[in-house]
Design a protein around this motif. Structure first.
Motif, PDB file in Angstrom:
ATOM      1  N   ARG A  28      49.087  27.706  42.576  1.00 50.31           N
ATOM      2  CA  ARG A  28      50.118  27.915  43.592  1.00 50.31           C
ATOM      3  C   ARG A  28      50.362  29.388  43.920  1.00 50.31           C
ATOM      4  O   ARG A  28      51.488  29.818  44.144  1.00 50.31           O
ATOM      5  CB  ARG A  28      51.413  27.222  43.176  1.00 50.31           C
ATOM      6  N   LEU A  29      49.289  30.169  43.949  1.00 51.65           N
ATOM      7  CA  LEU A  29      49.412  31.583  44.294  1.00 51.65           C
ATOM      8  C   LEU A  29      49.428  31.747  45.809  1.00 51.65           C
ATOM      9  O   LEU A  29      48.807  30.984  46.546  1.00 51.65           O
ATOM     10  CB  LEU A  29      48.251  32.388  43.706  1.00 51.65           C
ATOM     11  N   GLU A  30      50.123  32.779  46.255  1.00 50.89           N
ATOM     12  CA  GLU A  30      50.247  33.088  47.680  1.00 50.89           C
ATOM     13  C   GLU A  30      49.075  33.949  48.135  1.00 50.89           C
ATOM     14  O   GLU A  30      48.774  34.972  47.521  1.00 50.89           O
ATOM     15  CB  GLU A  30      51.563  33.841  47.904  1.00 50.89           C
ATOM     16  N   ASN A  31      48.413  33.537  49.233  1.00 50.87           N
ATOM     17  CA  ASN A  31      47.359  34.361  49.825  1.00 50.87           C
ATOM     18  C   ASN A  31      47.932  35.664  50.357  1.00 50.87           C
ATOM     19  O   ASN A  31      49.047  35.678  50.865  1.00 50.87           O
ATOM     20  CB  ASN A  31      46.700  33.640  51.002  1.00 50.87           C
ATOM     21  N   ALA A  36      38.830  44.245  55.634  1.00 52.21           N
ATOM     22  CA  ALA A  36      37.550  43.703  56.107  1.00 52.21           C
ATOM     23  C   ALA A  36      36.386  44.337  55.347  1.00 52.21           C
ATOM     24  O   ALA A  36      35.618  45.132  55.895  1.00 52.21           O
ATOM     25  CB  ALA A  36      37.412  43.921  57.602  1.00 52.21           C
ATOM     26  N   PHE A  37      36.245  43.987  54.075  1.00 54.80           N
ATOM     27  CA  PHE A  37      35.119  44.479  53.289  1.00 54.80           C
ATOM     28  C   PHE A  37      33.824  43.849  53.820  1.00 54.80           C
ATOM     29  O   PHE A  37      33.862  42.871  54.557  1.00 54.80           O
ATOM     30  CB  PHE A  37      35.288  44.107  51.809  1.00 54.80           C
ATOM     31  N   ASP A  38      32.686  44.398  53.394  1.00 58.42           N
ATOM     32  CA  ASP A  38      31.397  43.870  53.852  1.00 58.42           C
ATOM     33  C   ASP A  38      30.875  42.761  52.934  1.00 58.42           C
ATOM     34  O   ASP A  38      29.683  42.481  52.896  1.00 58.42           O
ATOM     35  CB  ASP A  38      30.376  44.993  54.002  1.00 58.42           C
ATOM     36  N   PHE A  39      31.744  42.122  52.189  1.00 53.90           N
ATOM     37  CA  PHE A  39      31.388  40.991  51.332  1.00 53.90           C
ATOM     38  C   PHE A  39      32.572  40.026  51.333  1.00 53.90           C
ATOM     39  O   PHE A  39      33.706  40.422  51.583  1.00 53.90           O
ATOM     40  CB  PHE A  39      31.054  41.454  49.901  1.00 53.90           C
ATOM     41  N   PRO A  40      32.333  38.743  51.064  1.00 56.63           N
ATOM     42  CA  PRO A  40      33.416  37.762  51.096  1.00 56.63           C
ATOM     43  C   PRO A  40      34.376  37.935  49.918  1.00 56.63           C
ATOM     44  O   PRO A  40      34.010  38.474  48.877  1.00 56.63           O
ATOM     45  CB  PRO A  40      32.694  36.422  51.031  1.00 56.63           C
ATOM     46  N   GLY A  41      35.587  37.465  50.120  1.00 59.26           N
ATOM     47  CA  GLY A  41      36.578  37.531  49.053  1.00 59.26           C
ATOM     48  C   GLY A  41      37.911  37.004  49.526  1.00 59.26           C
ATOM     49  O   GLY A  41      38.074  36.607  50.688  1.00 59.26           O
ATOM     50  N   ALA A  42      38.868  36.995  48.618  1.00 56.99           N
ATOM     51  CA  ALA A  42      40.235  36.564  48.926  1.00 56.99           C
ATOM     52  C   ALA A  42      41.176  37.260  47.959  1.00 56.99           C
ATOM     53  O   ALA A  42      40.812  37.539  46.816  1.00 56.99           O
ATOM     54  CB  ALA A  42      40.356  35.045  48.804  1.00 56.99           C
ATOM     55  N   TRP A  43      42.373  37.548  48.446  1.00 61.36           N
ATOM     56  CA  TRP A  43      43.394  38.179  47.621  1.00 61.36           C
ATOM     57  C   TRP A  43      44.595  37.257  47.495  1.00 61.36           C
ATOM     58  O   TRP A  43      44.957  36.553  48.439  1.00 61.36           O
ATOM     59  CB  TRP A  43      43.845  39.506  48.231  1.00 61.36           C
ATOM     60  N   PHE A  44      45.223  37.300  46.305  1.00 63.49           N
ATOM     61  CA  PHE A  44      46.409  36.490  46.024  1.00 63.49           C
ATOM     62  C   PHE A  44      47.460  37.334  45.320  1.00 63.49           C
ATOM     63  O   PHE A  44      47.137  38.256  44.573  1.00 63.49           O
ATOM     64  CB  PHE A  44      46.044  35.305  45.110  1.00 63.49           C
ATOM     65  N   GLN A  50      51.682  42.567  41.430  1.00 69.15           N
ATOM     66  CA  GLN A  50      50.276  42.516  41.044  1.00 69.15           C
ATOM     67  C   GLN A  50      49.510  41.551  41.949  1.00 69.15           C
ATOM     68  O   GLN A  50      50.091  40.697  42.602  1.00 69.15           O
ATOM     69  CB  GLN A  50      50.110  42.078  39.580  1.00 69.15           C
ATOM     70  N   GLU A  51      48.180  41.723  41.953  1.00 68.67           N
ATOM     71  CA  GLU A  51      47.324  40.913  42.802  1.00 68.67           C
ATOM     72  C   GLU A  51      46.104  40.430  42.034  1.00 68.67           C
ATOM     73  O   GLU A  51      45.663  41.077  41.080  1.00 68.67           O
ATOM     74  CB  GLU A  51      46.849  41.733  44.006  1.00 68.67           C
ATOM     75  N   LEU A  52      45.557  39.312  42.495  1.00 65.71           N
ATOM     76  CA  LEU A  52      44.280  38.800  42.024  1.00 65.71           C
ATOM     77  C   LEU A  52      43.306  38.931  43.182  1.00 65.71           C
ATOM     78  O   LEU A  52      43.595  38.469  44.289  1.00 65.71           O
ATOM     79  CB  LEU A  52      44.398  37.328  41.613  1.00 65.71           C
ATOM     80  N   HIS A  53      42.168  39.573  42.941  1.00 62.53           N
ATOM     81  CA  HIS A  53      41.150  39.755  43.977  1.00 62.53           C
ATOM     82  C   HIS A  53      39.918  38.940  43.600  1.00 62.53           C
ATOM     83  O   HIS A  53      39.320  39.181  42.545  1.00 62.53           O
ATOM     84  CB  HIS A  53      40.761  41.227  44.108  1.00 62.53           C
TER      85      HIS A  53
END
Length: 120
Positions: A28-31, A36-44, A50-53
């Protein structure tokens, strides 16, 4: 010289979409918006600052996940999380008490990263 805070944790994942569903729906983490990095990813968002990348790229021969490596998230009610995980059919180790009195639950994300949920 001092360290002010842990800003973020970054982990490599094989499938950003699959892992995003896990972190959004299971934990249940918030996006968060992501540059716009040159590789896929998501941050929460993790807690208040603090953040999770999630990093969606494979780097050479990555060693297998070490069962002692994990990150821990302090939660308000471990029993409620245990019930939530049970309700959605997630695999996890039942809560147990640490020597310092904290209760903890361990689970794995789709790539095998170990996550500890704990409370005092």
């Amino acid at each position: 010289m001092k360290i002010h805070e842990l800003n973020h944790v970054a982990i490599h994942v094989a499938d950003v979409a699959r892992s995003s569903v896990f972190y959004r729906e299971v934990l249940r983490l918030e996006n968060l918006p992501r540059p716009a990095f040159d590789f896929p990813g998501a941050w929460f968002r993790l807690g208040s600052v603090q953040e999770l990348h999630l990093i969606g790229r494979v780097i050479g021969n990555v060693p297998p996940v070490n069962s002692n490596n994990h990150f821990a998230l302090r939660v308000e009610d471990v029993a409620a999380w245990e019930q939530h995980l049970r309700d959605i059919g997630a695999e996890f180790r039942p809560k147990k008490q640490r020597p310092d009195g904290a209760w903890q639950i361990f689970l794995r994300d789709p790539d095998g990263h170990i996550i500890e949920l704990f409370t005092f």
